[in-house]
Design an enzyme around this catalytic site. Structure first.
Site, mmCIF file in Angstrom:
data_model
loop_
_atom_site.group_PDB
_atom_site.id
_atom_site.type_symbol
_atom_site.label_atom_id
_atom_site.label_comp_id
_atom_site.label_asym_id
_atom_site.label_seq_id
_atom_site.Cartn_x
_atom_site.Cartn_y
_atom_site.Cartn_z
ATOM 1 C CB ALA A 285 -0.939 -0.006 1.206
ATOM 2 C CB THR A 286 4.118 2.214 1.461
ATOM 3 O OG1 THR A 286 3.729 2.131 2.828
ATOM 4 C CG2 THR A 286 5.098 3.365 1.301
ATOM 5 C CG ASN B 246 -3.342 3.262 10.740
ATOM 6 O OD1 ASN B 246 -3.982 4.191 10.259
ATOM 7 N ND2 ASN B 246 -2.122 3.422 11.217
ATOM 8 C CD GLN C 187 -4.987 -1.624 9.479
ATOM 9 O OE1 GLN C 187 -5.503 -2.652 9.948
ATOM 10 N NE2 GLN C 187 -3.689 -1.410 9.530
ATOM 11 C CB ALA D 68 -0.423 -9.618 0.970
ATOM 12 C CG HIS D 69 2.091 -6.652 5.799
ATOM 13 N ND1 HIS D 69 2.174 -6.186 7.090
ATOM 14 C CD2 HIS D 69 2.165 -5.560 5.005
ATOM 15 C CE1 HIS D 69 2.302 -4.867 7.081
ATOM 16 N NE2 HIS D 69 2.293 -4.454 5.824
ATOM 17 C CB THR E 251 10.545 -9.656 -12.442
ATOM 18 O OG1 THR E 251 11.528 -9.381 -13.437
ATOM 19 C CG2 THR E 251 10.038 -11.085 -12.599
ATOM 20 C CB CYS F 285 3.969 2.993 9.324
ATOM 21 S SG CYS F 285 3.714 1.429 8.463
#
Length: 387
Positions: free
Chosen positions: A69-70, A147, A175, A195-196, A232, A320
């Site tokens: 997302a960043t 968040n 979130q 994803a995390h 890639t 963050c």
């Protein structure tokens, strides 16, 4: 260790791990290479893209895979700046993730208009309605769910306002995905996810765009992702991400109400047994897994350390922003002063966090409350500060 920091990151779920290993074994070829094996990897990438598009109920060509997302947030503001006029402004909520705020300030150094929130943590819709008609508005950015507090924002209404005014709308839904319905974002011009945050691997995410939204590449040097993101493709990461989001979506359909009840039980126990604790955003709709607390005494670092010693991992706020000096910008935007913000804790559970863990955390917090309130004062009395 009992983990209550899911809003920072999540453990890799088994279906994501299996998908990653399977893809790494069978489709490790470069998807841009010309031979059959690479073509099969390319087909697998596109099939996985179709699965994610199905979850989001959008067309596959609207999806760009990236590092998270960043990167997606940076891409959105770079795209807005490229097509904006010299006097363009962007409207950004005062509670956005640091990657949104920093991107806005970089690409629009003289043109960031902050959208305030009330004491309940919800953005001011009236201000958006007033400003949206200005011809120089290049972008409006409001997150789906905060968040730190878990407070849900009226992003669907904002998306409708922007669509009617012809103003691009960006929603950081990091979130939201994996906790609430992923299929509601079709009216947004830009949506970012990673994803995390939903039990997938780190370093993989996506940007969903509308058919008409500008999306020049931030990452240069290749024509991957239809020329919208060089580099890639991380096929094993993509496969793991989509598998984990599918698994979370299945859990959402059967467990969301139950999980919300566990969060409420924790809040009730703490409110009853630790007087003068404030639950931030309690009056607003929130994520089922998130509790933001202003404790009645002691610096939040002491709470975190004591709880960690008892086997619990909780946070003081956004991971963050944890290295920066000063209090949370989110709490500040809600009118919570620096002294109170210095006593803030964030508790965030996951789909598989059992009831016994929520109850054990409540008991541990009561224990720490008694220890800290006794140690703070020479006579052993409780040191209570009203919020």
């Amino acid at each position: 260790m009992i983990y209550f920091d899911y809003n920072a990151t999540t453990p890799l779920c088994q279906v994501a791990k299996s998908a990653w290993l399977s893809s790494s074994d069978s489709f490790w070829y470069n998807t841009s290479s010309p031979y059959r094996e690479a073509a099969r990897a390319r087909a697998q990438l596109e099939e996985t893209r179709d699965r994610l598009a199905s979850l989001l109920r959008i067309e596959s060509e609207r999806l760009v895979f990236n590092s998270g997302a960043t990167e997606g947030n940076n891409t959105v503001f770079a795209a807005a700046a490229e097509s904006a006029g010299p006097k363009a402004v962007v409207l950004v909520s005062s509670i956005e993730h640091p990657s949104v705020i920093a991107s806005a300030r970089k690409y629009f150094p003289e043109g960031v208009i902050e959208i305030p929130v009330g004491s309940h943590g919800v953005v001011d819709l009236e201000l958006i309605e007033q400003r949206i008609s200005l011809s120089q508005v290049a972008l409006i950015s409001v997150m789906a769910a905060n968040n730190e507090t878990g407070v849900l924002q009226p992003w669907q209404r904002i998306a409708g306002l922007c669509r009617g005014a012809g103003v691009p709308f960006h929603c950081d839904a990091s979130q939201w995905f994996g906790k609430l319905d992923a299929s509601l974002f079709d009216r947004c011009d830009y949506v970012t996810g990673c994803a995390h945050k939903f039990c997938g691997p780190k370093g993989i995410g996506f940007l969903a765009t509308s058919k008409t939204a500008s999306c020049p590449p931030l990452m240069l040097g290749g024509e991957q992702e239809n020329g919208r993101r060089g580099g890639t493709e991380n096929l094993p990461g993509v496969a793991a991400m989509v598998s984990s989001l599918e698994a979370c979506d299945d859990l959402r359909k059967g467990s969301a109400e139950v999980q919300a009840e566990l969060r409420t039980a924790l809040e009730s126990e703490i409110s009853d047994r630790i007087p003068d604790t404030r639950i931030v955003g309690r009056e607003s709709k929130r994520l089922w897994n998130t509790v933001s607390l202003i404790m009645p005494h002691s610096a939040n670092g002491r709470w975190v350390s004591r709880l960690n010693g008892l086997g619990f991992a909780v946070s003081t706020g956004s991971a963050c922003a944890s290295g920066k000096a000063g209090p949370s910008h989110v709490l500040n935007a809600m009118g919570i002063g620096p002294e109170a913000a210095a006593r803030s804790l964030r508790v965030s559970g996951g789909w598989e966090t059992p009831e016994c863990d929520w109850l054990a955390l409540a008991q541990a917090m009561v224990k720490v409350h008694h220890e800290l309130s006794s140690s703070d004062l020479p006579n052993g009395g409780a040191h209570v500060i009203s919020v």
